[in-house]
Design an enzyme around this catalytic site. Sequence first.
Site, PDB file in Angstrom:
ATOM      1  N   TYR A  33     -10.958   7.649  32.023  1.00 23.14           N
ATOM      2  CA  TYR A  33      -9.615   7.078  31.878  1.00 23.14           C
ATOM      3  C   TYR A  33      -8.714   7.513  33.019  1.00 23.14           C
ATOM      4  O   TYR A  33      -9.060   8.399  33.809  1.00 23.14           O
ATOM      5  CB  TYR A  33      -9.001   7.467  30.523  1.00 23.14           C
ATOM      6  CG  TYR A  33      -8.541   8.911  30.431  1.00 23.14           C
ATOM      7  CD1 TYR A  33      -9.447   9.954  30.393  1.00 23.14           C
ATOM      8  CD2 TYR A  33      -7.180   9.221  30.384  1.00 23.14           C
ATOM      9  CE1 TYR A  33      -9.020  11.272  30.307  1.00 23.14           C
ATOM     10  CE2 TYR A  33      -6.744  10.547  30.297  1.00 23.14           C
ATOM     11  CZ  TYR A  33      -7.666  11.561  30.258  1.00 23.14           C
ATOM     12  OH  TYR A  33      -7.248  12.861  30.184  1.00 23.14           O
ATOM     13  N   ARG A  52      -9.463   7.759  42.103  1.00 19.81           N
ATOM     14  CA  ARG A  52     -10.100   8.722  41.185  1.00 19.81           C
ATOM     15  C   ARG A  52     -10.854   7.987  40.074  1.00 19.81           C
ATOM     16  O   ARG A  52     -11.934   8.413  39.658  1.00 19.81           O
ATOM     17  CB  ARG A  52      -9.063   9.678  40.590  1.00 19.81           C
ATOM     18  CG  ARG A  52      -9.702  10.786  39.766  1.00 19.81           C
ATOM     19  CD  ARG A  52      -8.713  11.820  39.309  1.00 19.81           C
ATOM     20  NE  ARG A  52      -7.688  11.231  38.465  1.00 19.81           N
ATOM     21  CZ  ARG A  52      -6.606  11.874  38.032  1.00 19.81           C
ATOM     22  NH1 ARG A  52      -6.408  13.130  38.381  1.00 19.81           N
ATOM     23  NH2 ARG A  52      -5.719  11.278  37.265  1.00 19.81           N
ATOM     24  N   ARG A 100     -26.471   2.067  18.879  1.00 20.28           N
ATOM     25  CA  ARG A 100     -26.324   3.471  19.260  1.00 20.28           C
ATOM     26  C   ARG A 100     -27.651   4.061  19.721  1.00 20.28           C
ATOM     27  O   ARG A 100     -28.624   4.075  18.976  1.00 20.28           O
ATOM     28  CB  ARG A 100     -25.775   4.266  18.079  1.00 20.28           C
ATOM     29  CG  ARG A 100     -25.471   5.715  18.423  1.00 20.28           C
ATOM     30  CD  ARG A 100     -24.865   6.456  17.237  1.00 20.28           C
ATOM     31  NE  ARG A 100     -24.549   7.831  17.604  1.00 20.28           N
ATOM     32  CZ  ARG A 100     -25.457   8.806  17.674  1.00 20.28           C
ATOM     33  NH1 ARG A 100     -26.713   8.568  17.390  1.00 20.28           N
ATOM     34  NH2 ARG A 100     -25.088  10.031  18.022  1.00 20.28           N
ATOM     35  N   LYS A 149     -12.828  12.579  35.076  1.00 17.68           N
ATOM     36  CA  LYS A 149     -11.776  12.381  34.059  1.00 17.68           C
ATOM     37  C   LYS A 149     -12.338  11.599  32.870  1.00 17.68           C
ATOM     38  O   LYS A 149     -12.086  10.406  32.717  1.00 17.68           O
ATOM     39  CB  LYS A 149     -10.575  11.663  34.691  1.00 17.68           C
ATOM     40  CG  LYS A 149      -9.302  11.775  33.871  1.00 17.68           C
ATOM     41  CD  LYS A 149      -8.100  11.380  34.701  1.00 17.68           C
ATOM     42  CE  LYS A 149      -6.835  11.247  33.902  1.00 17.68           C
ATOM     43  NZ  LYS A 149      -6.410  12.468  33.208  1.00 17.68           N
ATOM     44  N   GLU A 182      -7.218  25.558  34.772  1.00 20.91           N
ATOM     45  CA  GLU A 182      -6.167  24.535  34.769  1.00 20.91           C
ATOM     46  C   GLU A 182      -5.606  24.420  33.365  1.00 20.91           C
ATOM     47  O   GLU A 182      -6.063  25.093  32.443  1.00 20.91           O
ATOM     48  CB  GLU A 182      -6.725  23.180  35.237  1.00 20.91           C
ATOM     49  CG  GLU A 182      -7.815  22.629  34.341  1.00 20.91           C
ATOM     50  CD  GLU A 182      -8.339  21.258  34.776  1.00 20.91           C
ATOM     51  OE1 GLU A 182      -7.639  20.515  35.476  1.00 20.91           O
ATOM     52  OE2 GLU A 182      -9.477  20.937  34.367  1.00 20.91           O
ATOM     53  N   LEU A 207      -9.861  19.229  37.257  1.00 17.72           N
ATOM     54  CA  LEU A 207      -9.652  17.835  37.619  1.00 17.72           C
ATOM     55  C   LEU A 207      -8.870  17.787  38.934  1.00 17.72           C
ATOM     56  O   LEU A 207      -7.895  18.525  39.089  1.00 17.72           O
ATOM     57  CB  LEU A 207      -8.842  17.127  36.513  1.00 17.72           C
ATOM     58  CG  LEU A 207      -8.722  15.626  36.708  1.00 17.72           C
ATOM     59  CD1 LEU A 207     -10.018  14.943  36.277  1.00 17.72           C
ATOM     60  CD2 LEU A 207      -7.559  15.058  35.919  1.00 17.72           C
TER      61      LEU A 207
HETATM   62  N1  PMP Z   1      -6.163  18.507  34.577  1.00 17.59           N
HETATM   63  C1  PMP Z   1      -6.468  17.917  33.412  1.00 17.59           C
HETATM   64  C2  PMP Z   1      -7.527  18.521  32.553  1.00 17.59           C
HETATM   65  C3  PMP Z   1      -5.782  16.750  33.004  1.00 17.59           C
HETATM   66  O1  PMP Z   1      -6.094  16.147  31.839  1.00 17.59           O
HETATM   67  C4  PMP Z   1      -4.749  16.228  33.824  1.00 17.59           C
HETATM   68  C5  PMP Z   1      -3.962  15.026  33.400  1.00 17.59           C
HETATM   69  N2  PMP Z   1      -4.722  13.903  33.298  1.00 17.59           N
HETATM   70  C6  PMP Z   1      -4.478  16.871  35.040  1.00 17.59           C
HETATM   71  C7  PMP Z   1      -5.207  18.015  35.383  1.00 17.59           C
HETATM   72  C8  PMP Z   1      -3.414  16.364  35.972  1.00 17.59           C
HETATM   73  O2  PMP Z   1      -3.846  15.188  36.618  1.00 17.59           O
HETATM   74  P1  PMP Z   1      -2.812  14.114  37.176  1.00 17.59           P
HETATM   75  O3  PMP Z   1      -1.867  14.866  38.051  1.00 17.59           O
HETATM   76  O4  PMP Z   1      -3.651  13.158  37.927  1.00 17.59           O
HETATM   77  O5  PMP Z   1      -2.139  13.523  35.980  1.00 17.59           O
END
Ligand code: PMP
Length: 287
Positions: A33, A52, A100, A149, A182, A207
């Site tokens: 997503y 991305r 499935r 993601k 993070e 991410l």
């Molecule tokens: N890390 C994680 C685990 C996230 O879910 C997000 C938000 N989607 C981010 C970092 C920040 O990413 P972005 O700046 O692209 O929203």
Amino acid sequence: MTRIVYVNGAYKRYAEAAVHVEDRGFQFADAIYEVIEILDGRLVDATRHLARLDRSLRELGIPRPMSDVALLQVIDQVIRRNRVRDGVVYIQVTRGAGPRDFALPPAGTLPTLVILARAQRKGWSAAQAKTGIAVKTIPDNRWARCDIKTVMLLPAVLAKDEAHRSGAKEAWFVDPNGNVTEGASSNAWIVTSDGTLVTHPLDHHVLPGVTRATVMDVAKAEGLKIEERRFHKDEAIRAKEAFITSATNIVMPVVQIDGAPVGDGRPGPLARQLRLRFHHVAEFSAG
Ligand code: PMP
């Protein structure tokens, strides 16, 4: 309020928008997503978000549902049909539907594409940034490809819930060595005593945040020093400032970690500066 949702080629009313019960997104979290900010009716950093999205699809071998040009047209329609000026657009692509089976579906299975847009009160995050947020550290129990993601978000959901129950807004994942990887849905940053910005390097543990990348552009333009390295949660508690970045939060000061104040317990000047400059540097495009 979301009124219209794009699902596999059709614009559906919200209450009627649905995917198949054997969609692989539903069965296996076999899906990726993106969330893109909409500001004054325009998309913020769409190029980086779509790049991305493309990377996530390639890493998992999910076919692209359509070209970027077509995707932008659908996004534009969804934003218009929901009359969103300020808010977010959510895009999800799954590996499609089929009986499935852990084995990947036959070639030619169409990916599922869902796009929705939601209005958010303009300025909510600016108001929040005035006081900043508390975060709670939680052991990072996610998989080893956090750079993709995916919608496999259960660890983040549970971590955020634990954070919320302790009065914190965000969870900071911590690796077995005590280093902050993070946030549950954000990238984590600190500012050292000499004013250097520090954030975890890009690898499989975090991410590659789009906001992270644009904040780096802002920091470079402002002549600030940046270090991409691991930092321990104790270093974060002793840091001059801390903040998180994400498409919905932009730059959000962190004023408390595990109940301990960061700096003087108030949002720091660098976080404020980066936040104020952000939309001057980010890419805006028709949405
Ligand atoms: N890390 C994680 C685990 C996230 O879910 C997000 C938000 N989607 C981010 C970092 C920040 O990413 P972005 O700046 O692209 O929203």
